[in-house]
Design a protein around this motif. Structure first.
Motif, PDB file in Angstrom:
ATOM      1  N   ILE A  73      41.548  44.032  41.773  1.00 50.07           N
ATOM      2  CA  ILE A  73      43.434  43.548  42.129  1.00 50.07           C
ATOM      3  C   ILE A  73      43.719  44.021  43.884  1.00 50.07           C
ATOM      4  CG2 ILE A  73      45.622  44.122  41.892  1.00 50.07           C
ATOM      5  CD1 ILE A  73      44.909  44.754  38.662  1.00 50.07           C
ATOM      6  N   VAL A  74      43.309  44.800  44.484  1.00 49.89           N
ATOM      7  CA  VAL A  74      43.990  44.809  45.609  1.00 49.89           C
ATOM      8  C   VAL A  74      42.472  43.608  46.617  1.00 49.89           C
ATOM      9  CG1 VAL A  74      43.624  46.896  47.688  1.00 49.89           C
ATOM     10  CG2 VAL A  74      44.145  47.818  45.466  1.00 49.89           C
ATOM     11  N   LEU A  75      41.472  43.779  45.933  1.00 53.00           N
ATOM     12  CA  LEU A  75      40.811  42.594  47.029  1.00 53.00           C
ATOM     13  C   LEU A  75      40.605  41.163  46.670  1.00 53.00           C
ATOM     14  CD1 LEU A  75      37.657  44.954  47.176  1.00 53.00           C
ATOM     15  CD2 LEU A  75      38.834  43.779  48.503  1.00 53.00           C
ATOM     16  N   GLY A  76      41.571  40.859  45.497  1.00 56.92           N
ATOM     17  CA  GLY A  76      42.180  39.657  44.851  1.00 56.92           C
ATOM     18  C   GLY A  76      41.459  39.031  44.149  1.00 56.92           C
ATOM     19  N   ASP A  77      40.311  39.161  43.397  1.00 61.76           N
ATOM     20  CA  ASP A  77      38.883  39.393  42.873  1.00 61.76           C
ATOM     21  C   ASP A  77      38.755  39.011  41.681  1.00 61.76           C
ATOM     22  OD1 ASP A  77      36.301  37.896  42.160  1.00 61.76           O
ATOM     23  OD2 ASP A  77      35.522  40.341  43.389  1.00 61.76           O
ATOM     24  N   THR A  78      38.708  37.459  40.919  1.00 56.19           N
ATOM     25  CA  THR A  78      39.084  37.756  39.911  1.00 56.19           C
ATOM     26  C   THR A  78      37.925  37.882  38.826  1.00 56.19           C
ATOM     27  OG1 THR A  78      38.938  35.670  39.803  1.00 56.19           O
ATOM     28  CG2 THR A  78      41.099  36.126  39.744  1.00 56.19           C
ATOM     29  N   GLU A  79      36.761  37.923  39.395  1.00 57.72           N
ATOM     30  CA  GLU A  79      35.490  37.896  39.197  1.00 57.72           C
ATOM     31  C   GLU A  79      34.926  38.441  37.635  1.00 57.72           C
ATOM     32  OE1 GLU A  79      30.587  39.020  39.625  1.00 57.72           O
ATOM     33  OE2 GLU A  79      32.180  38.294  41.418  1.00 57.72           O
ATOM     34  N   PRO A 119      40.764  31.902  33.777  1.00 59.95           N
ATOM     35  CA  PRO A 119      41.033  32.582  35.426  1.00 59.95           C
ATOM     36  C   PRO A 119      42.160  32.809  35.885  1.00 59.95           C
ATOM     37  CG  PRO A 119      39.560  30.615  35.333  1.00 59.95           C
ATOM     38  CD  PRO A 119      40.035  31.162  33.375  1.00 59.95           C
ATOM     39  N   LYS A 120      42.951  32.163  34.478  1.00 63.58           N
ATOM     40  CA  LYS A 120      45.188  31.605  34.786  1.00 63.58           C
ATOM     41  C   LYS A 120      45.451  33.238  34.527  1.00 63.58           C
ATOM     42  CE  LYS A 120      48.830  29.325  32.819  1.00 63.58           C
ATOM     43  NZ  LYS A 120      49.394  28.368  31.745  1.00 63.58           N
TER      44      LYS A 120
END
Length: 146
Positions: A102-108, A118-119
């Motif tokens: 969440i902090v890094l903005g990574d959805t993987e 992804p949404k």
């Protein structure tokens, strides 16, 4: 509100556990992470719980730790993320990795949970990004009970 429940494990299923508490059986929905932390059938266990009351049902959700319960509340605060989706995420992604994602903005890692596309993952990042930075998710007490 039921905040904690202690009883003997009668049945462990993929998404729930049946606890016998003095002759009353409680079906408690759990994540895979909590399931993996449970002892064997016949053993006593304590779970932190969240009680969800809906128009057509009442559910108990169980957690091995207070931290997992806090994350469940945070995840379900996101529009479109219900109890089932939050448990799926908590069952696949470690709490440390979830926070980092969440902090890094990574959805993987988030999209690796069943039923999370992804949404929804992007919505989680958007709505929880600032909250994760400002909230203290480190338990000073013991974060789990058995």
């Amino acid at each position: 509100m039921i905040g904690k429940i202690t009883g003997k494990i009668e049945i462990i299923n993929a998404e729930s556990v049946l606890l016998d508490v003095n002759g009353v059986g409680y079906i408690i929905n759990i994540s895979s992470t909590t399931k993996n932390s449970l002892s064997s059938i016949g053993e006593n266990v304590s779970l932190f719980t969240e009680m969800l009351v809906r128009e057509d049902s009442i559910q108990l959700i169980g957690f091995a730790s207070q931290l997992e319960k806090k994350w469940f509340g945070l995840l379900t605060s996101v529009q479109g993320v219900g109890a089932k989706a939050a448990l799926a995420i908590l069952g696949v992604v470690s709490l440390k990795q979830l926070s980092r994602s969440i902090v890094l903005g990574d959805t993987e890692y988030i999209t690796s949970a069943p039923g999370i596309g992804p949404k929804i993952a992007k919505r989680i990042l958007l709505e929880l990004g600032q909250k994760v930075l400002t909230l203290d998710f480190v338990d000073s007490q013991s974060s789990s009970i058995k």
